[in-house]
Motif scaffolding. Structure first.
Motif, PDB file in Angstrom:
ATOM      1  N   MET A 114       0.817  -1.207   0.000  1.00  9.37           N
ATOM      2  CA  MET A 114       0.000   0.000   0.000  1.00  9.37           C
ATOM      3  C   MET A 114       0.850   1.255   0.000  1.00  9.37           C
ATOM      4  SD  MET A 114      -2.954  -0.902   2.565  1.00  9.37           S
ATOM      5  CE  MET A 114      -3.505  -2.560   2.429  1.00  9.37           C
ATOM      6  N   CYS A 115       2.167   1.052   0.167  1.00 12.76           N
ATOM      7  CA  CYS A 115       3.002   2.252   0.200  1.00 12.76           C
ATOM      8  C   CYS A 115       3.795   2.402  -1.065  1.00 12.76           C
ATOM      9  CB  CYS A 115       3.855   2.238   1.443  1.00 12.76           C
ATOM     10  SG  CYS A 115       2.781   2.651   2.780  1.00 12.76           S
ATOM     11  N   HIS A 147      10.397  -5.542   3.533  1.00  9.36           N
ATOM     12  CA  HIS A 147      10.664  -6.085   2.194  1.00  9.36           C
ATOM     13  C   HIS A 147      11.990  -5.503   1.717  1.00  9.36           C
ATOM     14  CE1 HIS A 147       6.093  -6.785   1.387  1.00  9.36           C
ATOM     15  NE2 HIS A 147       6.351  -6.810   2.671  1.00  9.36           N
ATOM     16  N   HIS A 183       6.367  -6.131  -2.359  1.00 11.50           N
ATOM     17  CA  HIS A 183       4.926  -6.309  -2.563  1.00 11.50           C
ATOM     18  C   HIS A 183       4.164  -5.182  -1.873  1.00 11.50           C
ATOM     19  CE1 HIS A 183       1.264  -8.593  -0.689  1.00 11.50           C
ATOM     20  NE2 HIS A 183       0.886  -8.056  -1.831  1.00 11.50           N
ATOM     21  N   THR A 201       4.971 -12.330   7.262  1.00 11.10           N
ATOM     22  CA  THR A 201       4.218 -11.632   6.225  1.00 11.10           C
ATOM     23  C   THR A 201       3.421 -12.570   5.330  1.00 11.10           C
ATOM     24  OG1 THR A 201       6.042 -11.799   4.667  1.00 11.10           O
ATOM     25  CG2 THR A 201       6.012  -9.856   6.088  1.00 11.10           C
ATOM     26  N   ASP A 202       2.395 -12.008   4.743  1.00 12.03           N
ATOM     27  CA  ASP A 202       1.652 -12.707   3.696  1.00 12.03           C
ATOM     28  C   ASP A 202       2.502 -12.769   2.425  1.00 12.03           C
ATOM     29  OD1 ASP A 202       1.526  -9.928   3.664  1.00 12.03           O
ATOM     30  OD2 ASP A 202      -0.336  -9.871   2.526  1.00 12.03           O
ATOM     31  N   THR A 203       3.362 -11.760   2.271  1.00  5.72           N
ATOM     32  CA  THR A 203       4.168 -11.643   1.055  1.00  5.72           C
ATOM     33  C   THR A 203       5.082 -12.851   0.848  1.00  5.72           C
ATOM     34  OG1 THR A 203       4.164  -9.259   1.394  1.00  5.72           O
ATOM     35  CG2 THR A 203       5.840 -10.140  -0.107  1.00  5.72           C
ATOM     36  N   GLY A 247       0.146  -4.479  -0.935  1.00  4.72           N
ATOM     37  CA  GLY A 247      -1.171  -5.092  -0.965  1.00  4.72           C
ATOM     38  C   GLY A 247      -1.287  -6.253   0.002  1.00  4.72           C
ATOM     39  N   ILE A 248      -2.202  -7.159  -0.308  1.00  4.25           N
ATOM     40  CA  ILE A 248      -2.514  -8.244   0.620  1.00  4.25           C
ATOM     41  C   ILE A 248      -2.711  -9.549  -0.138  1.00  4.25           C
ATOM     42  CG2 ILE A 248      -4.340  -9.089   2.177  1.00  4.25           C
ATOM     43  CD1 ILE A 248      -4.756  -5.796   2.381  1.00  4.25           C
ATOM     44  N   HIS A 290      11.332  -0.636  -1.688  1.00  2.00           N
ATOM     45  CA  HIS A 290      10.016  -0.743  -1.054  1.00  2.00           C
ATOM     46  C   HIS A 290       9.923   0.103   0.194  1.00  2.00           C
ATOM     47  CE1 HIS A 290       6.790  -3.090   1.191  1.00  2.00           C
ATOM     48  NE2 HIS A 290       6.257  -3.053  -0.010  1.00  2.00           N
ATOM     49  N   THR A 291       8.806   0.744   0.393  1.00  2.00           N
ATOM     50  CA  THR A 291       8.452   1.241   1.724  1.00  2.00           C
ATOM     51  C   THR A 291       7.202   0.480   2.131  1.00  2.00           C
ATOM     52  OG1 THR A 291       7.353   3.092   0.633  1.00  2.00           O
ATOM     53  CG2 THR A 291       9.475   3.548   1.680  1.00  2.00           C
ATOM     54  N   ARG A 292       7.224  -0.035   3.345  1.00  2.00           N
ATOM     55  CA  ARG A 292       6.166  -0.963   3.771  1.00  2.00           C
ATOM     56  C   ARG A 292       5.193  -0.292   4.729  1.00  2.00           C
ATOM     57  NH1 ARG A 292       6.324  -5.559   8.218  1.00  2.00           N
ATOM     58  NH2 ARG A 292       4.573  -6.828   7.539  1.00  2.00           N
ATOM     59  N   TRP A 293       3.949  -0.625   4.559  1.00  2.00           N
ATOM     60  CA  TRP A 293       2.923  -0.316   5.548  1.00  2.00           C
ATOM     61  C   TRP A 293       2.364  -1.678   5.930  1.00  2.00           C
ATOM     62  CZ3 TRP A 293       0.978   3.846   8.206  1.00  2.00           C
ATOM     63  CH2 TRP A 293      -0.256   3.655   8.841  1.00  2.00           C
ATOM     64  N   ALA A 294       2.790  -2.165   7.073  1.00  2.00           N
ATOM     65  CA  ALA A 294       2.524  -3.553   7.444  1.00  2.00           C
ATOM     66  C   ALA A 294       1.031  -3.865   7.496  1.00  2.00           C
ATOM     67  CB  ALA A 294       3.145  -3.841   8.796  1.00  2.00           C
ATOM     68  N   THR A 295       0.667  -4.987   6.920  1.00  2.00           N
ATOM     69  CA  THR A 295      -0.697  -5.497   7.105  1.00  2.00           C
ATOM     70  C   THR A 295      -0.654  -6.871   7.779  1.00  2.00           C
ATOM     71  OG1 THR A 295      -0.776  -6.650   4.987  1.00  2.00           O
ATOM     72  CG2 THR A 295      -1.489  -4.342   4.990  1.00  2.00           C
ATOM     73  N   HIS A 296       0.406  -7.611   7.556  1.00  2.00           N
ATOM     74  CA  HIS A 296       0.524  -8.956   8.137  1.00  2.00           C
ATOM     75  C   HIS A 296       1.917  -9.094   8.733  1.00  2.00           C
ATOM     76  CE1 HIS A 296      -2.905  -9.375   5.526  1.00  2.00           C
ATOM     77  NE2 HIS A 296      -3.231 -10.515   6.121  1.00  2.00           N
TER      78      HIS A 296
END
Ligand code: GLU
Length: 470
Positions: free
Chosen positions: A1-2, A87, A100, A125-127, A102-103, A72-78
Motif C-alpha cells: 500500500m506504500c 521487504h 509487494h 508476512t503474507d508476502t 497489498g494483501i 520498497h516502503t512498507r505499511w505492514a498489514t501482516h
C-alpha cells in the motif's frame, strides 16, 4: 500500500531507488528496503523505520553496487513492522526476491501447500508465501514469466509485486492487481513505480498497467504480457502532471484521493476475514466460544472513531441483540462506572496509539474485561496489548479528516455484529447470507456513487457554507 520501485539501466540502482523511495515517503510507511542484483548476487538491505535509517545502514558498510534493483516502503498489514518482515523478501536460495504492496488473502492456504513441499517460512508476512509460491513454479519452469503466470492464478487478494530473478541479470519483473503500478521508459534505462512521482525526474514516458498485466524491464526496454504469457501491446503516455499533483494521484488534495480509495479499503478489510465463502475471525483471536458468553459490549473510542462506534451500537444491538454502550475513551477512563465482567470492550482507533483510548483499554483489561481492538496500524500499542485485534486495511491515511479509515472501521463493526448474531442465533442463515452479499457489493456501490462527481459537487455546493447541520 506504500511505495514500490524497480530500476534497470546504467546508473547505480541504489541511488535511483533511494531517491525514488524518498519521493514516496509522504505516503507514510513503517519500514524500507532495497535489493540490488549484481553479477548473479542479490544484495538486500532493509530495516524497520525511516528511509534515513536505511541510508545510514547502507553507508555503514553494505555493498549495494549494481545497476538493477527493487525498492520498497512498507505499511505492514501482516506481521508487525520489523527488520525481518520488511521487504524485499526472498526465496531460500535467493532465486526470487520481491517487494509487494497489498494483501495476499489466501496466504495461509499457500503456506500450507508449500509446507507440504518442504518450504519453511522466516517472516510473518503474507508476502513471503507469494514469493515462495513464485519460487515453487520457477523451480519447475526455469522461466520468470511462466512462474509469474502460474502463481497469479493461485494468489488471491490485491497486489503489486516487483521482482528480481537471481539468474536473469538486468531484468526486473512486475505484476499488479488492484494496486497501482506504472512503468517508465528512459534512454537506456527503465523503471517500475507505484506512483509516477517517484520517477518523474528521470522520464515522463510511462505505461499504466491494467489489472493482471505482467511487465518485464530490461535496460530501456519495457514489455508486457497477459496472464497466459502472450505479449500484449500497450500505449505509452506522456505525463504532464507536476510532481506535486502526481503525489496525489492526480487528485486536488489527499482527502479527495483517500475518498476515492474507500472502495479498496472496504474490499480489503472485508476480504481479510472472508475466506472460502465464510467470515472467519480466527486471526483476530475471537472464538465462537468467547462470543457466545458475551452479554454486554462497551465500544470505546475518541473523535471520528467514536462516531463509528455510535453507528456500530445500532448495528450490533439490532443484529445480535446484545446491549451496547458507546463510551468516549477520555470519559471512560476517569469515570467510575460499574462494569460487567462478561463484556467485550471494542476499542476503535485508526493509529492504535490514541492515548485516551489506550488508557481506557488498559482500564477495561484491569477489570478482567476482554478487549477487541479495531485498528489500522499493525503492531501499534493498542494492537499489541488488546486480547483480540481486527485490522482494518485502509492503508495510511494522510488527510486529518478521516474517510477511508472510517469506512473500513465501519465494515469491521458490521462483520463483528454479524458474527455475534450468527453465534447467538439472532439472525437466520438466509439473512446472514444476504448481509454477506451486501458487504461484497459495497465497493462497487461506493465507486458508482463517487463516479457521480458532478452531482456530488452540486450537493456539496449547497452545504458548503452551512455552519451547523442537523
Ligand atoms: N502485506 C504486506 C506486508 O504486510 C505488504 C504491505 C504493504 O503494502 O506495504 O508486508
Amino acid at each position: 500500500m506504500c511505495g514500490i520501485l524497480g530500476y534497470t539501466g546504467d546508473k547505480q540502482a541504489s541511488d535511483i531507488l533511494l531517491a525514488g523511495l524518498a519521493r514516496l515517503e509522504y505516503r507514510g510507511y513503517d519500514s524500507a528496503g532495497i535489493a540490488v542484483l549484481d553479477n548473479g548476487a542479490v544484495k538486500v538491505v532493509k530495516n524497520k523505520g525511516r528511509l534515513t535509517a536505511l541510508e545510514e545502514k547502507i553507508k555503514s558498510g553494505y555493498d549495494v553496487a549494481g545497476n538493477c534493483g527493487i525498492g520498497h516502503t512498507r505499511w505492514a498489514t501482516h506481521g508487525e513492522p520489523s527488520d525481518l518482515n520488511a521487504h524485499p523478501l526472498w526465496s531460500d536460495d535467493m532465486s526470487v526476491v520481491a517487494v509487494h504492496n497489498g494483501i495476499v488473502e489466501n496466504y495461509r492456504e499457500i503456506k500450507n501447500m508449500l509446507a507440504n513441499h518442504g518450504y519453511a517460512f522466516y517472516s510473518q508476512t503474507d508476502t513471503e508465501a507469494a514469493v515462495k509460491l513464485i519460487d515453487f513454479y520457477y523451480k519447475q519452469e526455469k522461466d520468470p514469466l511462466k512462474a509469474i503466470t502460474k502463481a497469479i492464478k493461485v494468489i488471491e487478494g490485491s497486489y503489486c509485486f516487483v521482482l528480481l530473478f537471481r539468474d536473469f541479470p538486468g531484468e526486473v519483473w512486475g505484476v499488479r492487481k488492484d494496486n497501482p503500478l506504472i512503468a517508465g521508459q528512459g534512454e537506456g534505462e527503465s523503471f517500475l513505480a507505484s506512483d509516477v512521482s517517484a520517477i518523474l525526474q528521470y522520464t515522463r514516458q510511462v505505461y499504466y498497467l491494467d489489472n493482471m498485466d505482467i511487465v518485464q524491464l530490461k535496460k530501456g526496454v519495457v514489455r508486457f504480457f497477459d496472464t497466459d504469457g502472450y505479449a500484449k501491446p500497450k500505449d505509452i503516455t506522456t505525463v504532464t502532471w507536476d510532481a506535486q499533483a502526481a503525489e496525489k494521484g492526480g487528485f486536488e488534495h489527499f482527502m479527495m484521493k483517500e475518498i476515492h480509495e474507500q472502495a479498496r479499503a472496504v474490499k480489503d478489510t472485508f476480504g481479510s476475514v472472508f475466506h472460502s465463502g465464510k467470515i472467519d475471525l480466527k486471526e483476530s483471536g475471537l472464538t465462537d466460544e468467547t462470543m457466545k458468553g458475551i452479554s454486554q459490549i462497551y465500544i470505546i473510542a475518541c473523535g471520528s472513531a467514536y462516531h463509528v462506534g455510535a453507528a456500530a451500537q445500532y448495528i450490533i444491538e439490532d443484529l445480535a441483540k446484545i446491549p451496547v454502550r458507546i463510551e468516549m475513551a477520555s470519559e471512560f477512563r476517569y469515570r467510575n462506572m460499574p462494569l460487567i465482567k462478561d463484556a467485550l470492550a471494542v476499542i476503535i482507533s485508526q493509529s492504535g496509539e490514541t492515548a485516551d483510548t489506550l488508557a481506557a483499554m488498559r482500564l477495561a483489561k484491569s477489570h478482567g474485561i476482554k478487549t477487541m481492538a479495531i485498528v489500522n496500524v499493525v503492531g501499534s500499542t493498542i494492537a499489541r496489548e488488546a486480547d483480540n485485534v481486527f485490522y482494518t486495511l485502509a492503508g495510511p491515511e494522510i488527510s486529518v479528516a478521516t474517510t477511508k479509515a472510517y469506512s473500513a472501521q465501519l465494515i469491521a463493526c458490521y462483520v463483528l455484529a454479524m458474527e455475534l448474531a450468527r453465534v447467538k442465533g439472532t439472525i437466520t442463515p438466509t439473512y446472514y447470507e444476504n448481509l454477506i452479499g451486501e458487504l461484497q457489493s459495497l465497493p462497487e456501490k461506493i465507486d458508482s456513487i463517487l463516479d457521480e462527481s458532478v452531482r456530488l459537487e452540486e450537493i456539496a455546493g449547497r452545504f458548503v457554507n452551512a455552519r451547523n447541520a442537523f
